[in-house]
Design a protein around this motif. Structure first.
Motif, mmCIF file in Angstrom:
data_model
loop_
_atom_site.group_PDB
_atom_site.id
_atom_site.type_symbol
_atom_site.label_atom_id
_atom_site.label_comp_id
_atom_site.label_asym_id
_atom_site.label_seq_id
_atom_site.Cartn_x
_atom_site.Cartn_y
_atom_site.Cartn_z
ATOM 1 N N TYR A 58 0.810 -1.133 0.087
ATOM 2 C CA TYR A 58 0.373 -0.071 -0.431
ATOM 3 C C TYR A 58 1.049 1.181 -0.052
ATOM 4 C CZ TYR A 58 -4.125 -2.705 0.893
ATOM 5 O OH TYR A 58 -5.264 -3.972 0.603
ATOM 6 N N VAL A 59 1.725 1.635 -0.377
ATOM 7 C CA VAL A 59 3.738 2.515 -0.133
ATOM 8 C C VAL A 59 3.294 2.598 -1.293
ATOM 9 C CG1 VAL A 59 4.664 3.086 0.393
ATOM 10 C CG2 VAL A 59 4.765 1.754 1.645
ATOM 11 N N VAL A 60 3.113 3.522 -1.887
ATOM 12 C CA VAL A 60 3.282 5.146 -2.738
ATOM 13 C C VAL A 60 4.650 5.494 -2.714
ATOM 14 C CG1 VAL A 60 2.582 5.891 -5.036
ATOM 15 C CG2 VAL A 60 1.154 3.763 -3.952
ATOM 16 N N ASP A 61 5.898 5.345 -3.735
ATOM 17 C CA ASP A 61 7.221 5.866 -3.460
ATOM 18 C C ASP A 61 6.545 7.620 -4.254
ATOM 19 O OD1 ASP A 61 8.202 4.733 -2.262
ATOM 20 O OD2 ASP A 61 9.521 3.710 -3.409
ATOM 21 N N VAL A 62 6.666 8.904 -4.070
ATOM 22 C CA VAL A 62 6.334 9.622 -4.652
ATOM 23 C C VAL A 62 7.165 10.891 -4.894
ATOM 24 C CG1 VAL A 62 4.802 12.179 -4.888
ATOM 25 C CG2 VAL A 62 3.867 9.460 -3.570
ATOM 26 N N ALA A 63 8.280 10.577 -6.061
ATOM 27 C CA ALA A 63 9.810 11.622 -6.120
ATOM 28 C C ALA A 63 9.112 12.797 -7.255
ATOM 29 C CB ALA A 63 10.500 10.389 -6.906
ATOM 30 N N TRP A 64 9.814 13.864 -6.899
ATOM 31 C CA TRP A 64 9.936 14.964 -7.831
ATOM 32 C C TRP A 64 11.862 14.627 -8.250
ATOM 33 C CZ3 TRP A 64 6.514 18.000 -9.814
ATOM 34 C CH2 TRP A 64 5.589 18.280 -9.587
ATOM 35 N N GLU A 65 12.004 14.404 -9.665
ATOM 36 C CA GLU A 65 13.020 14.691 -10.283
ATOM 37 C C GLU A 65 13.150 15.875 -11.018
ATOM 38 O OE1 GLU A 65 13.363 11.445 -13.597
ATOM 39 O OE2 GLU A 65 12.686 9.773 -11.561
ATOM 40 N N ILE A 66 13.809 16.109 -10.716
ATOM 41 C CA ILE A 66 14.587 17.683 -11.417
ATOM 42 C C ILE A 66 15.905 17.957 -12.266
ATOM 43 C CG2 ILE A 66 14.819 20.048 -10.386
ATOM 44 C CD1 ILE A 66 13.394 19.525 -7.558
ATOM 45 N N ALA A 67 16.440 18.463 -13.358
ATOM 46 C CA ALA A 67 17.273 19.030 -13.315
ATOM 47 C C ALA A 67 17.140 20.488 -14.540
ATOM 48 C CB ALA A 67 17.124 18.262 -15.388
ATOM 49 N N HIS A 109 12.168 23.999 -2.198
ATOM 50 C CA HIS A 109 11.457 22.963 -1.114
ATOM 51 C C HIS A 109 10.838 22.079 -1.956
ATOM 52 C CE1 HIS A 109 13.836 26.586 1.305
ATOM 53 N NE2 HIS A 109 13.000 25.537 2.344
ATOM 54 N N ALA A 110 10.566 20.787 -1.501
ATOM 55 C CA ALA A 110 9.339 19.955 -1.981
ATOM 56 C C ALA A 110 8.194 20.687 -0.940
ATOM 57 C CB ALA A 110 9.894 18.895 -2.720
ATOM 58 N N TYR A 111 6.695 20.174 -0.710
ATOM 59 C CA TYR A 111 6.374 19.927 -0.595
ATOM 60 C C TYR A 111 5.209 18.630 -0.351
ATOM 61 C CZ TYR A 111 3.250 22.205 -3.495
ATOM 62 O OH TYR A 111 1.978 23.108 -4.354
ATOM 63 N N TYR A 112 4.857 18.394 0.029
ATOM 64 C CA TYR A 112 3.962 16.769 0.125
ATOM 65 C C TYR A 112 2.604 17.166 1.079
ATOM 66 C CZ TYR A 112 7.738 15.400 -1.982
ATOM 67 O OH TYR A 112 9.054 15.061 -3.095
ATOM 68 N N GLN A 113 1.454 16.943 0.655
ATOM 69 C CA GLN A 113 0.710 16.824 1.883
ATOM 70 C C GLN A 113 -0.741 16.192 1.450
ATOM 71 O OE1 GLN A 113 -0.161 20.986 0.998
ATOM 72 N NE2 GLN A 113 -2.085 21.243 -0.541
ATOM 73 N N LEU A 114 -1.653 16.018 2.367
ATOM 74 C CA LEU A 114 -2.620 15.468 2.487
ATOM 75 C C LEU A 114 -3.877 16.126 2.357
ATOM 76 C CD1 LEU A 114 -1.717 12.798 4.506
ATOM 77 C CD2 LEU A 114 -2.000 12.166 2.021
ATOM 78 N N THR A 135 -2.776 19.116 5.639
ATOM 79 C CA THR A 135 -1.695 18.718 6.515
ATOM 80 C C THR A 135 -0.634 18.046 5.702
ATOM 81 O OG1 THR A 135 -0.973 16.923 9.017
ATOM 82 C CG2 THR A 135 -2.335 16.279 7.100
ATOM 83 N N GLY A 136 -0.110 18.731 5.922
ATOM 84 C CA GLY A 136 1.877 18.903 4.981
ATOM 85 C C GLY A 136 3.561 18.968 5.370
ATOM 86 N N VAL A 137 4.257 18.547 4.814
ATOM 87 C CA VAL A 137 5.406 18.569 4.964
ATOM 88 C C VAL A 137 6.723 19.339 4.322
ATOM 89 C CG1 VAL A 137 6.171 16.224 4.660
ATOM 90 C CG2 VAL A 137 7.323 17.437 6.446
ATOM 91 N N ILE A 138 7.432 20.356 4.452
ATOM 92 C CA ILE A 138 7.747 20.564 3.754
ATOM 93 C C ILE A 138 9.248 20.166 4.086
ATOM 94 C CG2 ILE A 138 8.521 23.168 2.848
ATOM 95 C CD1 ILE A 138 6.158 23.983 4.214
ATOM 96 N N MET A 139 10.126 20.008 2.434
ATOM 97 C CA MET A 139 11.841 19.609 3.082
ATOM 98 C C MET A 139 12.002 19.971 2.407
ATOM 99 S SD MET A 139 11.085 15.074 3.191
ATOM 100 C CE MET A 139 10.791 15.276 1.448
ATOM 101 N N GLY A 199 16.840 16.434 -6.668
ATOM 102 C CA GLY A 199 15.532 15.698 -6.045
ATOM 103 C C GLY A 199 15.016 15.696 -5.190
ATOM 104 N N SER A 200 13.797 14.591 -4.745
ATOM 105 C CA SER A 200 13.012 15.040 -3.470
ATOM 106 C C SER A 200 12.141 14.473 -3.596
ATOM 107 C CB SER A 200 12.378 15.963 -2.546
ATOM 108 O OG SER A 200 11.378 15.582 -1.962
#
Length: 330
Positions: A179-188, A198-203, A290-294, A306-307
């Motif tokens: 039930y895990v999905v890896d969520v990634a941002w790849e940046i060039a 910064h990257a953010y991920y939220q529900l 609710t989210g997180v910033i990294m 990336g992140s």
């Protein structure tokens, strides 16, 4: 007689006035209805605190909030355990069916955790002018959307329009039996200057109780945060809306979640990575985030970076959650 006529005249005039006022209200132009999705898409991109900004000098703030774009097209992804609906707008997961579970009120229907009825979605993006966020229209790279027999993973890639020499893509990796999905941002970074962002991920979810909850059977529904220092902290939607939510704001460990009956969605960053947790109510709507910033490590010109985080969305299986986040409470 004169008094009686005066009273009748006053009654007649008052009745005429009320009829005229109601006629005006009935014929007044009606305001155009606002689409529910507009508030979701139009929610502002979160901002890192001054402290996190200071720790990552050179990072640009988010661009000012813009008018919400039209909702993106959607497509579905199917594995052995889930059926996910993904939007081209932001690459968000806007629907998630758990194939081994049934709805509380209709056992013939598959249970839907991320549910459009509750605006329950998983969103993410990058912070800075011209960088993609959860409102950006993206393009899916052609490829399979069903996990093939004998395959253990399924990767979905969505690319954002290049801006200022920066190319970014969102990659969602689904795995068999998980039930895990890896969520990634790849940046060039193909620009001439180093990129610091910064990257953010939220529900996101509304504040309504899920099906099956009654006055007699009430369970907690809402956001939660876990860190080694503060342990497990549940927060009510009312506390978020009033600005009185108390939870660990900064850490280099732990996770955040949206809890609902026997199910949970949790964003789990990598251990040792500095992060800021946040909770907020979308202005003017019954929607909560609710989210997180990294911080993203600086990307020099001509380099890539990336992140990424792990997104768990499924039943509250303690063994699975413990494996994903060893410090989790039992």
């Amino acid at each position: 007689m004169d008094t009686r006529r005066l009273i009748l005249l006053m009654v007649f005039l008052f009745s005429s006035f009320m009829l005229w006022e109601n006629w005006q209200k009935y014929n007044a132009p009606k305001p155009a209805p606002v689409a529910a999705a507009q508030g979701e898409a139009g929610a502002a991109v979160p901002q890192p605190s001054a402290a996190l900004q200071a720790a990552t000098p050179g990072a640009a703030p988010a661009a000012p909030a813009a008018t919400a774009p039209a909702a993106g097209e959607t497509f579905t992804v199917t594995t052995d355990l889930v059926k996910a609906t993904i939007s081209a707008q932001g690459g968000d997961i806007v629907g998630l069916e758990l194939l081994n579970y049934r709805e509380h009120d209709d056992k013939k229907k598959v249970f839907q955790l991320f549910d459009p009825k509750h605006s329950y979605t998983a969103q993410s993006g990058l912070i800075g002018p011209g960088l993609p966020n959860h409102r950006t229209q993206m393009v899916r790279v052609p490829g399979p959307t069903e996990m093939a027999d004998g395959s253990d993973e399924l990767r979905i890639r969505l690319e954002a329009p290049a801006q200022n020499g920066v190319k970014a893509a969102k990659v969602l990796t689904f795995r068999r039996g998980s039930y895990v999905v890896d969520v990634a941002w790849e940046i060039a970074n193909e620009g001439e200057k180093p990129l610091v962002t910064h990257a953010y991920y939220q529900l996101q979810r509304d504040g309504a109780a899920p099906a099956g909850e009654t006055m007699m059977v009430s369970t907690f529904t809402g956001p939660a945060v876990f860190s080694e220092a503060e342990k497990y902290q549940k927060v009510t939607f009312d506390e978020v809306g009033s600005g009185k939510a108390k939870f660990a704001k900064t850490a280099d460990n732990g996770w955040l979640a949206m809890v609902q009956h026997y199910f949970v969605s949790a964003i789990v960053p990598k251990e040792g990575v500095s992060r800021e947790y946040y909770m907020r109510k979308v202005e003017g709507q019954n929607l909560y985030q609710t989210g997180v910033i990294m911080p993203v490590a600086e990307i020099p010109p001509g380099a890539k970076g990336g992140s990424s985080v792990a997104l768990f969305a499924g039943p509250q299986e303690q063994a699975a959650l413990k494996k994903l986040a060893p410090a989790s409470p039992r």
